[in-house]
Write a protein that holds these residues in place. Structure first.
Motif, mmCIF file in Angstrom:
data_model
loop_
_atom_site.group_PDB
_atom_site.id
_atom_site.type_symbol
_atom_site.label_atom_id
_atom_site.label_comp_id
_atom_site.label_asym_id
_atom_site.label_seq_id
_atom_site.Cartn_x
_atom_site.Cartn_y
_atom_site.Cartn_z
ATOM 1 N N PRO A 145 0.815 -1.230 0.000
ATOM 2 C CA PRO A 145 0.000 0.000 0.000
ATOM 3 C C PRO A 145 0.839 1.267 0.000
ATOM 4 N N ALA A 146 2.001 1.236 0.651
ATOM 5 C CA ALA A 146 2.883 2.413 0.645
ATOM 6 C C ALA A 146 3.418 2.670 -0.760
ATOM 7 N N LEU A 147 3.881 1.621 -1.421
ATOM 8 C CA LEU A 147 4.425 1.759 -2.768
ATOM 9 C C LEU A 147 3.357 2.208 -3.756
ATOM 10 N N HIS A 148 2.167 1.617 -3.638
ATOM 11 C CA HIS A 148 1.065 1.972 -4.533
ATOM 12 C C HIS A 148 0.720 3.452 -4.398
ATOM 13 N N TRP A 149 0.675 3.947 -3.172
ATOM 14 C CA TRP A 149 0.341 5.348 -2.944
ATOM 15 C C TRP A 149 1.408 6.271 -3.519
ATOM 16 N N VAL A 150 2.678 5.940 -3.287
ATOM 17 C CA VAL A 150 3.769 6.775 -3.800
ATOM 18 C C VAL A 150 3.730 6.836 -5.323
ATOM 19 N N ARG A 151 3.534 5.722 -5.968
ATOM 20 C CA ARG A 151 3.487 5.682 -7.431
ATOM 21 C C ARG A 151 2.326 6.515 -7.980
ATOM 22 N N ARG A 152 1.241 6.556 -7.240
ATOM 23 C CA ARG A 152 0.054 7.257 -7.720
ATOM 24 C C ARG A 152 0.126 8.762 -7.486
ATOM 25 N N TRP A 153 0.765 9.162 -6.363
ATOM 26 C CA TRP A 153 0.693 10.558 -5.964
ATOM 27 C C TRP A 153 1.976 11.365 -6.153
ATOM 28 N N ILE A 154 3.130 10.738 -6.103
ATOM 29 C CA ILE A 154 4.391 11.475 -6.209
ATOM 30 C C ILE A 154 4.886 11.400 -7.649
ATOM 31 N N LYS A 155 4.780 12.513 -8.355
ATOM 32 C CA LYS A 155 5.043 12.518 -9.789
ATOM 33 C C LYS A 155 6.514 12.687 -10.143
ATOM 34 N N VAL A 156 7.282 13.312 -9.268
ATOM 35 C CA VAL A 156 8.723 13.487 -9.530
ATOM 36 C C VAL A 156 9.440 12.200 -9.128
ATOM 37 N N GLU A 157 10.094 11.557 -10.082
ATOM 38 C CA GLU A 157 10.666 10.227 -9.848
ATOM 39 C C GLU A 157 11.658 10.213 -8.691
ATOM 40 N N MET A 158 12.534 11.201 -8.631
ATOM 41 C CA MET A 158 13.530 11.226 -7.559
ATOM 42 C C MET A 158 12.861 11.383 -6.194
ATOM 43 N N ASP A 159 11.849 12.237 -6.121
ATOM 44 C CA ASP A 159 11.121 12.408 -4.858
ATOM 45 C C ASP A 159 10.424 11.112 -4.463
ATOM 46 N N ALA A 160 9.853 10.417 -5.452
ATOM 47 C CA ALA A 160 9.161 9.153 -5.169
ATOM 48 C C ALA A 160 10.136 8.125 -4.607
ATOM 49 N N LYS A 161 11.325 8.040 -5.194
ATOM 50 C CA LYS A 161 12.323 7.087 -4.718
ATOM 51 C C LYS A 161 12.772 7.421 -3.310
ATOM 52 N N ARG A 162 13.017 8.706 -3.055
ATOM 53 C CA ARG A 162 13.484 9.129 -1.734
ATOM 54 C C ARG A 162 12.422 8.866 -0.679
ATOM 55 N N LEU A 163 11.173 9.195 -0.993
ATOM 56 C CA LEU A 163 10.096 9.015 -0.020
ATOM 57 C C LEU A 163 9.870 7.540 0.271
ATOM 58 N N TYR A 164 9.824 6.728 -0.776
ATOM 59 C CA TYR A 164 9.550 5.314 -0.529
ATOM 60 C C TYR A 164 10.701 4.639 0.206
ATOM 61 N N GLN A 165 11.937 5.022 -0.093
ATOM 62 C CA GLN A 165 13.071 4.432 0.624
ATOM 63 C C GLN A 165 13.017 4.775 2.109
ATOM 64 N N ALA A 166 12.681 6.028 2.405
ATOM 65 C CA ALA A 166 12.571 6.433 3.813
ATOM 66 C C ALA A 166 11.429 5.680 4.495
ATOM 67 N N ALA A 167 10.287 5.569 3.817
ATOM 68 C CA ALA A 167 9.152 4.835 4.384
ATOM 69 C C ALA A 167 9.502 3.368 4.571
ATOM 70 N N TRP A 168 10.196 2.787 3.599
ATOM 71 C CA TRP A 168 10.634 1.383 3.665
ATOM 72 C C TRP A 168 11.481 1.151 4.922
ATOM 73 N N ASN A 169 12.401 2.080 5.195
ATOM 74 C CA ASN A 169 13.254 1.940 6.373
ATOM 75 C C ASN A 169 12.435 1.992 7.658
ATOM 76 N N PHE A 170 11.468 2.899 7.715
ATOM 77 C CA PHE A 170 10.614 2.980 8.909
ATOM 78 C C PHE A 170 9.767 1.721 9.065
ATOM 79 N N LEU A 171 9.285 1.178 7.954
ATOM 80 C CA LEU A 171 8.491 -0.052 8.020
ATOM 81 C C LEU A 171 9.330 -1.212 8.553
ATOM 82 N N ASN A 172 10.559 -1.327 8.078
ATOM 83 C CA ASN A 172 11.427 -2.414 8.536
ATOM 84 C C ASN A 172 11.782 -2.251 10.009
ATOM 85 N N ASP A 173 12.103 -1.031 10.417
ATOM 86 C CA ASP A 173 12.439 -0.801 11.823
ATOM 87 C C ASP A 173 11.221 -1.011 12.720
ATOM 88 N N GLY A 174 10.046 -0.680 12.194
ATOM 89 C CA GLY A 174 8.821 -0.842 12.979
ATOM 90 C C GLY A 174 8.506 -2.282 13.317
#
Length: 264
Positions: A147-176
Motif C-alpha cells: 500500500p505504501a508503494l502503490h500510494w507513492v506511485r500514484r501521488w508522487i510525480k517526480v521520480e527522484m522524490d518518489a524514490k526518496r520518499l519510498y526508501q525512507a518509508a521502507w526503512n521505517f516499516l522495517n524498523d517498525g
C-alpha cells in the motif's frame, strides 16, 4: 482464526502477555521482541530471502508469543522455525539445514557442530507443528510495503522524490517490525505512518486532493496515525542494554534467551 483476532491494544499486549505469568515484565519482553526481530532480519538477509518473507517470519514470531510464554519457548529456536515456515508461505523456501546453519552463524559467529545441527533440525521439524498449531495455521500475512508503494506511485510525480520518499518509508516499516505495531494496527495504517515520517525526513511534500485528508485513504484516524508515528520513533529512543533475568527452557531443547547487541 481470522486476521482480526490477532489485533490488540498496546495495553492488552503489555498486560495480558503469557510471559507475565512467568515473571517476564513488559520491558524484558520488548527487549526480546526487538532482539528476535533483529535476528530474523539478519538471518533472512543471509538466506537471500525477499523482505516480504523476512517480515512474515517476524510477524509470525510476534503472534506466536502472544499465545505462548518466552520463559517456556526459546526465542531463537522459535525464530528459526518461523523463518522456515515463512519461506514456504512466501514462495522462497530454504532447506532446513541451510536455515539452521546460517542461524547459528548469526548467533554464534561459527558453523554449528554436527551434533548441534542434528539437535536443532529435530527441534525445528518438531516445533514447526507446534508453532503452526499455536497460530491455528493462520499464516497468510499482509504487509504495509505494497500500500505504501502503490500510494507513492500514484501521488508522487517526480521520480527522484518518489524514490526518496519510498526508501525512507521502507526503512521505517522495517524498523517498525521490531516493535509490537504489527500486533496493534493493520498494514495500511502502518504504511500511512511510515509515509508521513518519510515525508518529514526527506522534505517530500505529501499532496492533498483538496477534498479529504490524505491519510483517510489508508483507513486510519489522525489519532491512530499519531500513535503509530510515536511508537515508531520510540524504537530509536529505547535502551536495550537491559539485563535479562530469566533463562528460557525450551520445549525443543537448546535453552537460553537470544542476546544480540543493538544495531540498525
Amino acid at each position: 482464526m481470522g486476521e482480526r483476532s490477532w489485533y490488540m491494544t498496546r495495553e492488552e499486549i503489555e498486560v495480558k502477555s503469557p510471559s507475565r505469568v512467568d515473571g517476564i515484565d513488559s520491558e524484558q519482553e520488548s527487549f526480546q521482541r526487538w532482539s528476535y526481530s533483529t535476528f530474523l532480519q539478519e538471518l533472512g538477509q543471509r538466506l537471500h530471502n525477499p523482505q516480504k518473507s523476512i517480515a512474515t517470519s517476524i510477524v509470525l514470531c510476534q503472534r506466536f508469543f502472544t499465545r505462548e510464554s518466552l520463559a517456556k519457548n526459546d526465542p531463537k529456536t522459535i525464530s528459526i522455525i518461523c523463518m522456515f515456515i515463512a519461506g514456504k508461505v512466501e514462495g522462497s523456501p530454504r532447506p532446513v539445514d541451510d536455515v539452521i546453519a546460517k542461524g547459528c552463524r548469526v548467533l554464534h559467529g561459527k558453523e554449528p557442530s554436527t551434533e548441534m545441527c542434528a539437535r536443532l533440525k529435530g527441534a525445528v521439524l518438531t516445533g514447526e507443528k507446534f508453532v503452526l498449531s499455536t497460530l491455528r495455521f493462520d499464516v497468510e500475512i499482509e504487509h504495509p510495503y505494497e500500500p505504501a508503494l502503490h500510494w507513492v506511485r500514484r501521488w508522487i510525480k517526480v521520480e527522484m522524490d518518489a524514490k526518496r520518499l519510498y526508501q525512507a518509508a521502507w526503512n521505517f516499516l522495517n524498523d517498525g517490525l521490531r516493535s509490537s505495531l504489527c500486533l496493534q494496527f493493520r498494514p495500511s495504517q502502518i504504511a500511512a505512518a511510515a509515509l508521513y515520517l518519510g515525508s518529514r525526513m526527506t522534505n517530500v511534500k505529501i499532496p492533498c486532493d483538496g477534498e479529504k485528508d490524505w491519510w483517510l485513504e489508508f483507513h486510519v484516524t489522525k489519532r491512530q496515525l499519531c500513535d503509530i508515528c510515536n511508537q515508531t520513533l520510540e524504537i530509536y529512543q529505547q535502551d536495550f542494554l537491559i539485563p535479562v533475568k530469566h533463562e528460557a527452557k525450551s520445549k525443543f531443547g537448546d535453552g537460553g534467551l537470544l542476546r544480540l547487541e543493538p544495531g540498525r
